[in-house]
Design an enzyme around this catalytic site. Structure first.
Site, PDB file in Angstrom:
ATOM      1  N   GLU A   1      47.409  27.178  32.907  1.00 19.46           N
ATOM      2  CA  GLU A   1      48.199  26.118  33.535  1.00 19.46           C
ATOM      3  C   GLU A   1      49.031  26.709  34.671  1.00 19.46           C
ATOM      4  OE1 GLU A   1      50.305  24.828  30.050  1.00 19.46           O
ATOM      5  OE2 GLU A   1      48.439  24.238  29.090  1.00 19.46           O
TER       6      GLU A   1
ATOM      7  N   HIS B   1      60.467  29.030  24.032  1.00 20.53           N
ATOM      8  CA  HIS B   1      60.209  29.908  25.178  1.00 20.53           C
ATOM      9  C   HIS B   1      60.585  31.368  24.894  1.00 20.53           C
ATOM     10  CE1 HIS B   1      60.195  25.987  27.191  1.00 20.53           C
ATOM     11  NE2 HIS B   1      59.630  26.550  28.229  1.00 20.53           N
TER      12      HIS B   1
ATOM     13  N   LEU C   1      46.267  20.557  31.185  1.00 23.17           N
ATOM     14  CA  LEU C   1      47.377  21.001  30.346  1.00 23.17           C
ATOM     15  C   LEU C   1      46.982  20.887  28.878  1.00 23.17           C
ATOM     16  CD1 LEU C   1      51.023  19.609  30.798  1.00 23.17           C
ATOM     17  CD2 LEU C   1      50.246  21.179  29.057  1.00 23.17           C
TER      18      LEU C   1
ATOM     19  N   GLU D   1      46.125  23.705  25.709  1.00 22.60           N
ATOM     20  CA  GLU D   1      45.902  25.099  25.321  1.00 22.60           C
ATOM     21  C   GLU D   1      44.659  25.281  24.471  1.00 22.60           C
ATOM     22  OE1 GLU D   1      48.745  23.549  25.272  1.00 22.60           O
ATOM     23  OE2 GLU D   1      49.859  24.637  26.811  1.00 22.60           O
TER      24      GLU D   1
ATOM     25  N   PHE E   1      53.895  28.061  23.149  1.00 18.50           N
ATOM     26  CA  PHE E   1      52.859  27.065  23.436  1.00 18.50           C
ATOM     27  C   PHE E   1      51.465  27.563  23.081  1.00 18.50           C
ATOM     28  CE2 PHE E   1      56.080  26.140  26.899  1.00 18.50           C
ATOM     29  CZ  PHE E   1      56.846  25.391  26.029  1.00 18.50           C
TER      30      PHE E   1
ATOM     31  N   PHE F   1      53.827  30.145  27.785  1.00 18.83           N
ATOM     32  CA  PHE F   1      54.910  30.758  27.016  1.00 18.83           C
ATOM     33  C   PHE F   1      54.443  30.928  25.578  1.00 18.83           C
ATOM     34  CE2 PHE F   1      57.598  29.193  30.436  1.00 18.83           C
ATOM     35  CZ  PHE F   1      58.618  30.125  30.505  1.00 18.83           C
ATOM     36  N   ASP F   2      55.017  31.931  24.918  1.00 22.48           N
ATOM     37  CA  ASP F   2      54.720  32.198  23.511  1.00 22.48           C
ATOM     38  C   ASP F   2      54.667  30.954  22.626  1.00 22.48           C
ATOM     39  OD1 ASP F   2      57.680  31.816  23.388  1.00 22.48           O
ATOM     40  OD2 ASP F   2      57.687  33.854  24.190  1.00 22.48           O
TER      41      ASP F   2
ATOM     42  N   TYR G   1      50.497  27.800  20.041  1.00 26.63           N
ATOM     43  CA  TYR G   1      50.082  27.217  18.761  1.00 26.63           C
ATOM     44  C   TYR G   1      49.059  26.091  18.873  1.00 26.63           C
ATOM     45  CZ  TYR G   1      53.932  30.216  17.582  1.00 26.63           C
ATOM     46  OH  TYR G   1      54.756  31.300  17.497  1.00 26.63           O
ATOM     47  N   PRO G   2      49.107  25.247  19.894  1.00 27.39           N
ATOM     48  CA  PRO G   2      48.001  24.286  20.015  1.00 27.39           C
ATOM     49  C   PRO G   2      46.643  24.981  20.107  1.00 27.39           C
ATOM     50  CG  PRO G   2      49.796  23.658  21.474  1.00 27.39           C
ATOM     51  CD  PRO G   2      50.143  25.022  20.914  1.00 27.39           C
TER      52      PRO G   2
HETATM   53  C1  LIG Z   1      52.027  22.792  24.781  1.00 29.84           C
HETATM   54  C2  LIG Z   1      52.749  23.137  26.037  1.00 29.84           C
HETATM   55  N1  LIG Z   1      52.123  23.816  27.012  1.00 29.84           N
HETATM   56  C3  LIG Z   1      52.773  24.163  28.137  1.00 29.84           C
HETATM   57  C4  LIG Z   1      54.074  23.814  28.316  1.00 29.84           C
HETATM   58  C5  LIG Z   1      54.818  24.223  29.584  1.00 29.84           C
HETATM   59  N2  LIG Z   1      55.105  23.035  30.377  1.00 29.84           N
HETATM   60  C6  LIG Z   1      56.313  22.430  30.299  1.00 29.84           C
HETATM   61  S1  LIG Z   1      56.360  21.014  31.171  1.00 29.84           S
HETATM   62  C7  LIG Z   1      54.761  21.186  31.681  1.00 29.84           C
HETATM   63  C8  LIG Z   1      54.145  20.132  32.555  1.00 29.84           C
HETATM   64  C9  LIG Z   1      54.216  18.777  31.921  1.00 29.84           C
HETATM   65  O1  LIG Z   1      53.645  17.834  32.753  1.00 29.84           O
HETATM   66  P1  LIG Z   1      53.614  16.305  32.374  1.00 29.84           P
HETATM   67  O2  LIG Z   1      53.066  16.115  31.003  1.00 29.84           O
HETATM   68  O3  LIG Z   1      52.943  15.590  33.479  1.00 29.84           O
HETATM   69  O4  LIG Z   1      55.146  15.877  32.301  1.00 29.84           O
HETATM   70  P2  LIG Z   1      56.274  15.931  33.427  1.00 29.84           P
HETATM   71  O5  LIG Z   1      57.026  17.213  33.247  1.00 29.84           O
HETATM   72  O6  LIG Z   1      55.625  15.828  34.750  1.00 29.84           O
HETATM   73  O7  LIG Z   1      57.168  14.788  33.137  1.00 29.84           O
HETATM   74  C10 LIG Z   1      54.219  22.368  31.173  1.00 29.84           C
HETATM   75  C11 LIG Z   1      52.869  22.855  31.471  1.00 29.84           C
HETATM   76  C12 LIG Z   1      54.707  23.110  27.280  1.00 29.84           C
HETATM   77  N3  LIG Z   1      55.995  22.743  27.369  1.00 29.84           N
HETATM   78  N4  LIG Z   1      54.033  22.784  26.166  1.00 29.84           N
END
Ligand SMILES: Cc1ncc(C[n+]2csc(CCOP(=O)(O)OP(=O)(O)O)c2C)c(N)n1
Lengths: 395, 329
Positions: B31, B131, B60, B62, B88, B85-86, B90-91
């Site tokens: 990602e 995180h 997005l 994992e 994330f 990040f660590d 788990y999925p």
């Molecule tokens: C399972 C997981 N993978 C990666 C992340 C890191 N991360 C945090 S926000 C984000 C993007 C989220 O995008 P979206 O679902 O479109 O929501 P938005 O922030 O745009 O509202 C990512 C990749 C996370 N929080 N959780």
């Protein structure tokens, strides 16, 4: 704006044919987008969505002004939090700038008994639920992990793991149905918030399957703000997101997420369907994240200024203001008083954030197990002794 | 020989670049790894230079990242997956543990999954929940996976290339709070002559006690050793580098000399790597030990709010305190 019923009419019964003739928005462009207020502030009486439902709102003048006030307050508090992060008072902040209408419209559409499952960006919905806006700042300051009571406010904790909350919402909604709390106007509905990126997650797709199969009283509210951090929508999907619902067996609709009125109408309708026992639906609130993903992000790496400018012209607050002015529902004094209130509340918020104390380190051992743990109690005692050993040593 | 001073993050970036250059089958996926260069910029500039078929911004998801990488690996590619990040990973846990780890075994060696799963891990950067975690024990417990962690720029540069070149699936743990620490990196030393990937290394020789660490805690333990030396106690610090398989031979050798052993990690102590190491050192070095093997670890709580993480994380004082206890036995 008062909770309870603000006098909205939507056609109930999702398979019903449109009641009146199709009135599409003048210049609304995209026929797939439910819109009741154009970017120029023109009201559209009613519009029939691609789901065949006729959407309209009928607010009192006070309610219109109340929505405007909500939008301005929420934006101002968010700006204050961003500033606090810049000054080192918060570790991080996920700004809602640009998404105020999606959040206020859907948040105000909730009834008292409805339960919401947010991500980490739903400060506007949180505000609508009557929660003290300082609450999420503790999480981002690093002094707690979210301090409100989800059951008291019917607003669950923020969820950082993308998509996880959609399954929680599904289970909760199944529980609502099992409790027999659907089937009438006083029925309970559940709403799950997530982003466009989240739609790629397995959890979200499983939530679609489950809620559909179990006819859960659930509204999936996707704020499509066009980006998941740096990745544009095209990296998550090749079809408009709302259309996915069809494949799972429930209705989907795309609403102009910068239009607080349409967002309200569409969400209220979907929630009412759910509370009446008609199962889940998906709302795609088509909007734009005007700022960075979070304060640690650099959006200039992945998007161009002209795109941001184009969305600037669709600003949710500007169009509401234009509408109020055109209809002479509000005068300069009103706008000034709203700005003043927003300023006062944000100053107050800042003062309180600065006064937020760090937690006592030993509290990290609290609440690991509801029933306690002798081993952890021992660790806690050891830790306390260890801490005490530094006292007076200038450490 | 070109030696440059690089941050650990830049060393990884340079190592990844080298791997992309040397083997057209290497693909990076994750990602935000493309235009953004990853949230820590570890893949900065790589998509620009190698194109979006080699440095792939994924949806997005994992489980999807790892699951599709399994297919790519079977197809002959060498995927290098970034988990943002660590917390994330788990999925993707099911894919890693049930599929990645077992593919070679299940196919009786017909298939191998030459995959690297890069995870920025550990705390100390003031982040919000999910995180700052240290998930290494989950992976080290799974047969079929190899788990390594680098602790300095030189190792980061070399180990990432070795991991990519390896036919084993490797969980590659990057100590995120050390990303910005600088050190010398020899850029053109040949890989096949480099220090082996699955080998521990004494990073500071000493005689008084053996201190074991990996990843982010190596720096902490080196600092503790400097402080202890001022008090006349020379600690031997071993950077484990490889967590599965563990390379304990140099550890046994060290403990037999020093008679004392302290294991340090950020992850909670309960059933953590330290427990395994303590058991093995005790079995092997029982008659040389002057004190039980002691552990300094995170507590058995979820990772706490950032404002108290300094208390949660093992620091110099807690390491020295454990050394004192080893001497007080
Ligand atoms: C399972 C997981 N993978 C990666 C992340 C890191 N991360 C945090 S926000 C984000 C993007 C989220 O995008 P979206 O679902 O479109 O929501 P938005 O922030 O745009 O509202 C990512 C990749 C996370 N929080 N959780």
């Amino acid at each position: 704006m008062a909770k309870g019923d603000p006098g909205v009419t939507t056609t109930r019964g999702r398979r019903a044919a449109p009641r009146s003739k199709r009135t599409t928005a003048k210049g609304a462009g995209d026929p797939e987008l439910v819109q009741l207020l154009t970017p120029e502030g023109e009201r559209i009486d009613s519009v029939t969505g691609p789901d065949g439902v006729e959407y309209r709102v009928d607010f009192t003048d006070d309610e219109y002004r109340g929505l405007y006030r909500d939008l301005v307050l929420v934006r101002k508090l968010d700006a204050e939090a961003t500033a606090l992060q810049r000054q080192g008072e918060l570790g991080l902040w996920a700004s809602l700038l640009g998404q105020e209408a999606a959040q206020v419209g859907s948040g105000r559409a909730l009834r008292t008994q409805d339960m919401a499952f947010p991500t980490y960006r739903e400060h506007g919905v949180l505000y609508c639920r009557g929660i003290d806006p300082i609450m999420p700042l503790g999480l981002f300051r690093g002094v707690d992990q979210g301090g409100w009571d989800p059951n008291e406010f019917k607003f669950n904790m923020y969820t950082i793991v993308i998509g996880a909350q959609t399954l929680h919402a599904t289970g909760y909604a199944m529980g609502v149905a099992m409790d027999g709390k659907t089937g009438g106007d006083d029925g309970e509905a559940v709403i799950a918030y997530f982003g466009d990126g989240a739609t790629s997650q397995g959890d979200v797709n499983e939530a679609f399957v489950w809620s559909s199969v179990f006819n859960a009283p659930l509204v999936f509210f996707c704020q499509n703000n066009q980006y998941a951090i740096s990745e544009p929508l095209e990296r998550q999907t090749r079809v408009p997101l709302y259309r996915r619902a069809a494949g799972f067996g429930f209705p989907g609709v795309r609403v102009d997420g910068n239009d607080v009125l349409a967002t309200y109408a569409v969400t209220r309708h979907a929630l009412d369907n759910a509370r009446h026992g008609q199962g889940p639906s998906l709302i795609e609130a088509y909007t734009y994240r005007m700022g960075a993903h979070t304060t640690s992000d650099d959006p200039t790496r992945y998007r161009i200024a002209s795109e941001v400018e184009a969305w600037q012209a669709k600003d949710p607050i500007a169009r509401m203001k234009a509408f109020l002015e055109k209809q002479q529902l509000a005068d300069a004094d009103f706008f000034a008083s709203v700005d003043e209130q927003a300023k006062a509340e944000s100053v107050h918020l800042r003062e309180r954030v600065l006064a937020m104390p760090d937690p006592e380190p030993v509290t990290m051992f609290d609440h690991v197990y509801p029933g306690g743990s002798p081993e952890l109690d021992e660790q806690r005692a050891q830790f306390a002794r260890y801490q005490a050993s530094f006292e007076g040593s200038g450490h | 020989m070109t030696t440059e001073t690089l941050t650990l993050g830049k060393a990884l970036n340079t190592g990844l670049r080298r791997a992309l250059e040397n083997d057209p089958k290497v693909v990076i996926m994750g990602e935000d790894v493309g235009k953004l260069g990853g949230v820590f910029r570890i893949t900065d500039g790589l998509q620009k230079d190698f194109g979006d078929q080699r440095v792939i911004d994924t949806p997005l998801a994992e489980s999807g990242i790892i699951g599709t990488a399994v297919g790519l690996a079977i197809r002959g590619y060498r995927p290098v997956c970034e988990i943002q990040f660590d917390g994330f990973v788990y999925p993707a846990y099911d894919q890693i543990v049930s599929q990645v780890a077992k593919m070679h075994y299940r196919s009786r060696g017909k298939l191998s999954i030459p995959m690297v799963i890069r995870i920025p891990y550990g705390g100390g950067i003031g982040a919000v929940e999910h995180h700052s975690e240290s998930p290494e024990a989950y992976f080290a417990h799974t047969a079929g996976l190899k788990v390594v962690s680098c602790a300095n720029p030189q190792d980061a540069y070399v180990m990432i290339q070795q991991a990519i070149a390896s036919d084993d699936p490797i969980v590659f743990l990057e100590p995120k709070r050390r990303y910005w620490e600088k050190g010398p990196v020899e850029l053109d030393a040949p890989l096949d002559q480099a220090y082996p990937l699955h080998a521990a290394r004494v990073v500071r020789p000493g005689t008084a006690a053996t201190v074991l660490a990996y990843g982010p805690m190596v720096r902490t333990c080196l600092d503790a050793a400097t402080a202890a030396a001022e008090d006349g106690r020379e600690l031997e610090v071993v950077d484990l580098r490889t967590l599965s398989p563990l390379d304990l031979a140099p550890v046994f050798e060290s403990v037999r000399r020093t008679g004392r052993c302290v294991v340090v990690h950020e992850a909670p102590g309960n059933l953590g790597l330290g427990a395994e190491i303590a058991a093995r050192v005790t079995e092997e070095c029982f008659y040389s030990l002057e004190a039980p093997v002691l552990r300094v670890t995170g507590y058995d709580t979820p990772y706490p709010a950032a404002r108290v993480e300094e208390e949660y994380l093992p620091d110099l004082d807690r390491v020295l305190d454990a050394v004192d206890r080893a001497f007080g036995w």
